[in-house]
Scaffold this motif. Structure first.
Motif, PDB file in Angstrom:
ATOM      1  N   LYS A   3       0.835  -1.197   0.000  1.00 17.53           N
ATOM      2  CA  LYS A   3       0.000   0.000   0.000  1.00 17.53           C
ATOM      3  C   LYS A   3       0.874   1.252   0.000  1.00 17.53           C
ATOM      4  O   LYS A   3       0.563   2.231  -0.681  1.00 17.53           O
ATOM      5  N   VAL A  25      -6.852   6.381  -0.962  1.00 18.65           N
ATOM      6  CA  VAL A  25      -6.729   4.918  -1.083  1.00 18.65           C
ATOM      7  C   VAL A  25      -7.483   4.222   0.046  1.00 18.65           C
ATOM      8  O   VAL A  25      -8.212   3.241  -0.181  1.00 18.65           O
ATOM      9  N   GLU A  26      -7.343   4.723   1.259  1.00 20.11           N
ATOM     10  CA  GLU A  26      -8.051   4.149   2.406  1.00 20.11           C
ATOM     11  C   GLU A  26      -9.564   4.259   2.216  1.00 20.11           C
ATOM     12  O   GLU A  26     -10.306   3.312   2.491  1.00 20.11           O
TER      13      GLU A  26
END
Length: 90
Positions: A3, A25-26
């Motif tokens: 990630k 992204v989260e």
């Protein structure tokens, strides 16, 4: 690719700072998880689909106790790549 690597690569391509990209992204991952938890598939044209697959009920064995148990029907998350994505990887 982890990630952190993904966040770094997106940050380099877009010029956004890493903290903003990490939050995006989260949020994306959380939204996909919430949608699948609500039994709604996620379709991303040109990339692929995050879908639920139904596993049928089956009989399993506990080998330590030598007993039979029933594993109930359940859903599992899966990813199905698009045709373009599959051809690019080949």
């Amino acid at each position: 690719m982890t990630k952190a690597d993904l966040v770094y690569a997106i940050s380099e391509k877009t010029g956004l700072d890493k903290r903003t990209v990490l939050n995006i992204v989260e949020a994306f991952m959380e939204t996909v998880k919430d949608s699948l938890a609500d039994e709604k598939n996620v379709y991303l044209r040109g990339f692929g689909s995050f879908i639920l697959k139904k596993r049928a009920q089956k009989t399993g064995r506990n080998i330590t106790r030598n007993t039979t148990l029933i594993i109930p029907e359940h859903n599992i998350p899966a990813f199905k790549p698009s045709k373009e994505f599959s051809q690019l990887v080949k």
